[in-house]
Design an enzyme around this catalytic site. Structure first.
Site, PDB file in Angstrom:
ATOM      1  CB  SER A  12      19.113 -15.952 -31.415  1.00  0.00           C
ATOM      2  OG  SER A  12      20.381 -15.629 -30.872  1.00  0.00           O
ATOM      3  CG  HIS A  37      16.554 -15.521 -27.872  1.00  0.00           C
ATOM      4  ND1 HIS A  37      15.884 -15.966 -26.755  1.00  0.00           N
ATOM      5  CD2 HIS A  37      17.782 -16.119 -27.833  1.00  0.00           C
ATOM      6  CE1 HIS A  37      16.657 -16.797 -26.069  1.00  0.00           C
ATOM      7  NE2 HIS A  37      17.826 -16.906 -26.697  1.00  0.00           N
ATOM      8  CG  ASP A  39      21.329 -15.981 -27.184  1.00  0.00           C
ATOM      9  OD1 ASP A  39      20.707 -16.651 -26.346  1.00  0.00           O
ATOM     10  OD2 ASP A  39      21.121 -16.054 -28.414  1.00  0.00           O
ATOM     11  CG  MET A  41      26.536 -16.006 -24.298  1.00  0.00           C
ATOM     12  SD  MET A  41      27.234 -16.828 -25.725  1.00  0.00           S
ATOM     13  CE  MET A  41      25.743 -17.507 -26.461  1.00  0.00           C
ATOM     14  CG  HIS A  70      19.165 -17.455 -23.111  1.00  0.00           C
ATOM     15  ND1 HIS A  70      19.466 -18.338 -24.137  1.00  0.00           N
ATOM     16  CD2 HIS A  70      19.443 -18.106 -21.959  1.00  0.00           C
ATOM     17  CE1 HIS A  70      19.921 -19.463 -23.613  1.00  0.00           C
ATOM     18  NE2 HIS A  70      19.928 -19.361 -22.309  1.00  0.00           N
ATOM     19  CG  MET A  72      23.303 -18.645 -21.669  1.00  0.00           C
ATOM     20  SD  MET A  72      23.567 -18.849 -23.437  1.00  0.00           S
ATOM     21  CE  MET A  72      22.805 -17.346 -24.030  1.00  0.00           C
ATOM     22  CG  MET A 141      19.671 -24.202 -23.240  1.00  0.00           C
ATOM     23  SD  MET A 141      19.557 -22.766 -24.325  1.00  0.00           S
ATOM     24  CE  MET A 141      20.797 -23.119 -25.557  1.00  0.00           C
ATOM     25  CG  ASP A 179      18.050 -20.811 -27.607  1.00  0.00           C
ATOM     26  OD1 ASP A 179      18.435 -20.701 -28.789  1.00  0.00           O
ATOM     27  OD2 ASP A 179      18.466 -20.082 -26.674  1.00  0.00           O
TER      28      ASP A 179
HETATM   29  C1  DX5 Z   1      23.085 -20.542 -27.726  1.00  0.00           C
HETATM   30  C2  DX5 Z   1      22.028 -19.471 -27.744  1.00  0.00           C
HETATM   31  C3  DX5 Z   1      21.098 -19.532 -28.881  1.00  0.00           C
HETATM   32  C4  DX5 Z   1      21.764 -19.397 -30.236  1.00  0.00           C
HETATM   33  C5  DX5 Z   1      20.998 -20.250 -31.197  1.00  0.00           C
HETATM   34  O1  DX5 Z   1      23.731 -20.548 -26.502  1.00  0.00           O
HETATM   35  O2  DX5 Z   1      21.248 -19.554 -26.564  1.00  0.00           O
HETATM   36  O3  DX5 Z   1      20.043 -18.589 -28.751  1.00  0.00           O
HETATM   37  O4  DX5 Z   1      21.793 -18.091 -30.709  1.00  0.00           O
HETATM   38  O5  DX5 Z   1      21.668 -20.256 -32.406  1.00  0.00           O
HETATM   39  P1  DX5 Z   1      21.279 -21.270 -33.573  1.00  0.00           P
HETATM   40  O6  DX5 Z   1      19.843 -21.040 -33.903  1.00  0.00           O
HETATM   41  O7  DX5 Z   1      22.218 -20.902 -34.670  1.00  0.00           O
HETATM   42  O8  DX5 Z   1      21.520 -22.676 -33.041  1.00  0.00           O
HETATM   43 ZN    ZN Z   2      19.461 -18.227 -26.414  1.00  0.00          ZN
END
Ligand code: DX5
Ligand code: ZN
Length: 223
Positions: A12, A37, A39, A41, A70, A72, A141, A179
């Site tokens: 990620s 990956h 993310d 947000m 991903h 969010m 998650m 994740d």
């Molecule tokens: C959190 C993300 C993850 C995050 C994981 O909302 O969806 O992908 O980057 O980070 P680590 O591996 O540090 O928990």
């Molecule tokens: Zn993620």
């Protein structure tokens, strides 16, 4: 039981150096990553803001690996086309992010991307039972979404196990990803429960040697 095989590793980039994102994508690709990956947000569905489709588009030339996006964000529908055009191979939406996941997944498929569904820690596996025939990826998650570097919630392991059974019952080829808080200690727990994709931010990007960090996530598992 789920036969334990070598999991795919999806770094990620949330934990990468944002000033050098292109190089950071190339670096994990060289280090043996299977997917990238990304993310996304929105500061609304989750209490943090990361990046949008322009960044996905800018990163696209840096790797031929599948981009696992991903989302969010709530709502997701107005942005699905932009992410598909930006080069997302997989577009994952949260089952909690709106009442019309079925429609969104149809839309993602029609855009030519692989649809995926994500479950927050408080969501039961049965929440996705009616859409299993529509998804190519299910993402559990193992932290509350929004931030990297949180502690793995082992309470999610029975959910992974249950989803693996549900996937097997479909006979379809669906990837089961986990994740949040994945590190060399928690990775084997997730894989033993039935996960076949491990997403990791800090356990890779906070390490000096990305290849060694990726190997350490895979190594407890023998095919
Ligand atoms: C959190 C993300 C993850 C995050 C994981 O909302 O969806 O992908 O980057 O980070 P680590 O591996 O540090 O928990
Ligand atoms: Zn993620």
């Amino acid at each position: 039981m789920h036969s334990v095989t070598r999991p795919l590793i999806a770094p990620s980039v949330l934990a990468a150096d944002f000033a050098r994102l292109g190089e950071e994508v190339q670096a994990v690709a060289r280090a043996g990553a299977d997917w990238i990956h990304l993310d996304v947000m929105d500061g609304h569905f989750v209490p943090n803001i990361s990046f949008g489709p322009q960044v996905v588009k800018a990163l696209r030339p840096y790797s031929t690996l599948p981009f696992d996006v991903h989302l969010m964000i709530e709502p997701a529908d107005p942005y699905l086309e932009a992410f598909a055009k930006a080069g997302a191979d997989h577009i994952l939406i949260h089952i909690e992010a709106g009442p019309h996941a079925h429609r969104s997944l149809q839309h993602i498929r029609a855009l030519g991307a692989k649809p995926g569904i994500v479950l927050c820690p408080a969501t039961p596996p049965e929440a996705v039972s009616e859409i299993l025939d529509m998804v190519d990826v299910i993402l559990v998650m193992s932290v509350n979404p929004g931030f990297g570097g949180q502690k793995f919630l082992s309470s999610q392991l029975p959910k992974i196990r249950r989803l693996r059974e549900m996937i097997t019952a479909t006979g379809r080829d669906i990837r089961l990803a986990v994740d949040g808080g994945i590190d060399p200690k928690t990775a084997p727990l997730a894989v033993e429960a039935g996960a076949d994709v491990l997403i990791a931010g800090s356990a890779i990007y906070a390490q000096p040697d990305y290849a060694a960090a990726i190997d350490a996530l895979r190594s407890p598992v023998t095919a």
